[in-house]
Design a protein around this motif. Structure first.
Motif, PDB file in Angstrom:
ATOM      1  N   ASN B 133       0.130  -8.953  -1.720  1.00  0.00           N
ATOM      2  CA  ASN B 133      -0.879  -8.368  -0.835  1.00  0.00           C
ATOM      3  C   ASN B 133      -2.275  -8.355  -1.448  1.00  0.00           C
ATOM      4  O   ASN B 133      -3.263  -8.415  -0.745  1.00  0.00           O
ATOM      5  CB  ASN B 133      -0.481  -6.932  -0.465  1.00  0.00           C
ATOM      6  N   GLU B 135      -5.473  -9.715  -3.171  1.00  0.00           N
ATOM      7  CA  GLU B 135      -6.141 -11.022  -3.262  1.00  0.00           C
ATOM      8  C   GLU B 135      -6.586 -11.291  -4.695  1.00  0.00           C
ATOM      9  O   GLU B 135      -6.943 -10.358  -5.427  1.00  0.00           O
ATOM     10  CB  GLU B 135      -7.368 -11.042  -2.342  1.00  0.00           C
ATOM     11  N   LYS B 144      -5.685 -15.257  -1.049  1.00  0.00           N
ATOM     12  CA  LYS B 144      -4.454 -14.507  -0.714  1.00  0.00           C
ATOM     13  C   LYS B 144      -3.270 -15.466  -0.823  1.00  0.00           C
ATOM     14  O   LYS B 144      -3.261 -16.527  -0.218  1.00  0.00           O
ATOM     15  CB  LYS B 144      -4.594 -13.954   0.711  1.00  0.00           C
TER      16      LYS B 144
END
Lengths: 75, 273
Positions: B133, B135, B144
């Motif tokens: 989740n 980045e 991502k």
């Protein structure tokens, strides 16, 4: 992927080994169907898990033993 | 056969599992029961045959067929995330053959070959999914990542196999120039494959202006970015992938008492033997 590390000869051996194992699996299923005298079809036998196959095999052994003790013809 | 008196002996779910990714699959991929746990059935003799069909193993359909048979709530195993695949395969093994599995390892100190029994339930509990989740921020870019699917994995393995066979055949070339040309073509193919796999692990790349999720654009970026950027992205992806796999196990050699770590790789093709 195991094939990546095997030579041509080893791949052939692996495939041959698979073929032999498949024959054994089919033979065992047919054998169970035959010994269960119609109460277990080949299709049913092929859909059993190893645990259930063991239970059926025990059942077959027990039936054979009972037949032997009772002196009744099995075939 | 509905009236079969042996029906009571037919297989039932042996265990129930949770998928470690907690990913919200569509119901066409995973039809999650209200409990949130998927029932896992033992393999049948039919499945055992599927696991020994070379072409089906090679093209990946054997694994798909076995998963559909043993975890019927997984409707489309091709789209199952790799982060969940290992858990599913181990659970099928547990449902079929029980908790214990023998593994052979070689002691790195004395080279002695040892056989150990490992507890698969314990192993399954160590599987955690990496943090997909958050980045990765590199300069202006926020990247991502995502776990690839079994289909991506299988396609890559098939291509890798073809390249590997090509490399093995290089020694058959008599003409040195032709051989070098073939070798460099294979290396380019290998490099392209690595970049393609990496691009599939990226969900999007966000710039200050826009967010790019188009796969060809992402691949194009990976092929043209500087080495430092590429290495950072690649290393982060490796880290995420490794954190989503079962952890190495600790072994003690029975002959020299040396203690060592060994990662157990669950190769799909020989896992069910």
């Amino acid at each position: 992927m195991r094939l990546l590390y095997l030579s041509q000869d080893d791949i052939e051996k692996l495939v041959k080994g698979y073929e032999e194992e498949v024959t054994i699996i089919k033979r065992n299923a047919l054998k169970a169907a035959w010994y269960m005298r119609g109460s277990l079809s080949y299709v049913d036998a092929m859909n059993l898990s190893p645990t259930e196959t063991n239970i059926i095999n025990k059942l077959i052994d027990e039936n054979l033993e009972v037949t032997k003790k009772s002196g009744l013809p099995f075939f | 056969m509905e009236n079969n008196p042996l029906k009571q002996y037919f297989r039932r779910p042996a265990i129930h599992i949770r998928l470690p990714s907690n990913y919200k699959y569509s119901s066409e991929i995973v039809d999650l029961p209200p409990t949130g746990e998927l029932p896992v059935y033992p393999m049948t003799a039919n499945d055992e045959i599927t696991a020994r069909t070379p072409d089906a193993l090679y093209n990946g359909s054997a694994v798909v067929s076995i998963i559909q048979s043993c975890v019927p709530t997984i409707k489309n195993p091709w789209l199952l995330l790799n982060a969940d695949l290992e858990t599913v395969l181990i659970s099928i093994r547990i449902a079929t053959n029980g908790d214990e599995m023998d593994v052979d390892t070689n002691c790195p100190a004395c080279k002695n070959s040892n056989r150990y029994g490992i507890n698969l339930s314990k192993l399954i509990s160590t599987i955690q999914v990496g943090d997909y989740n958050t980045e990765l921020v590199v300069g202006d870019l926020a990247i991502k990542f995502r776990s690839t699917t079994y289909q991506d994995n299988n396609n890559a393995s098939a291509e890798q196999f073809e390249i590997q066979r090509g490399l093995a055949q290089l020694e058959n070339y008599e003409d040195g120039e032709v051989k070098n040309k073939a070798a460099s073509e294979l290396l380019v193919r290998m490099n392209n494959l690595t970049q393609k796999i990496l691009s599939k692990n990226i969900e999007y790349i966000r710039t200050p202006e826009t967010s790019v999720s188009n796969q060809p654009f992402i691949l194009d970026f990976l092929q043209n970015c500087d080495k430092k950027m590429y290495d950072t992205i690649r290393d982060h992806n490796i880290e995420l992938r490794e954190s989503s796999q079962s952890k190495p196990l600790r072994f003690k050699c029975v002959s020299c008492q040396h203690e060592y770590n060994q990662t157990i790789t669950f190769s799909v093709t020989d896992f069910f033997e």
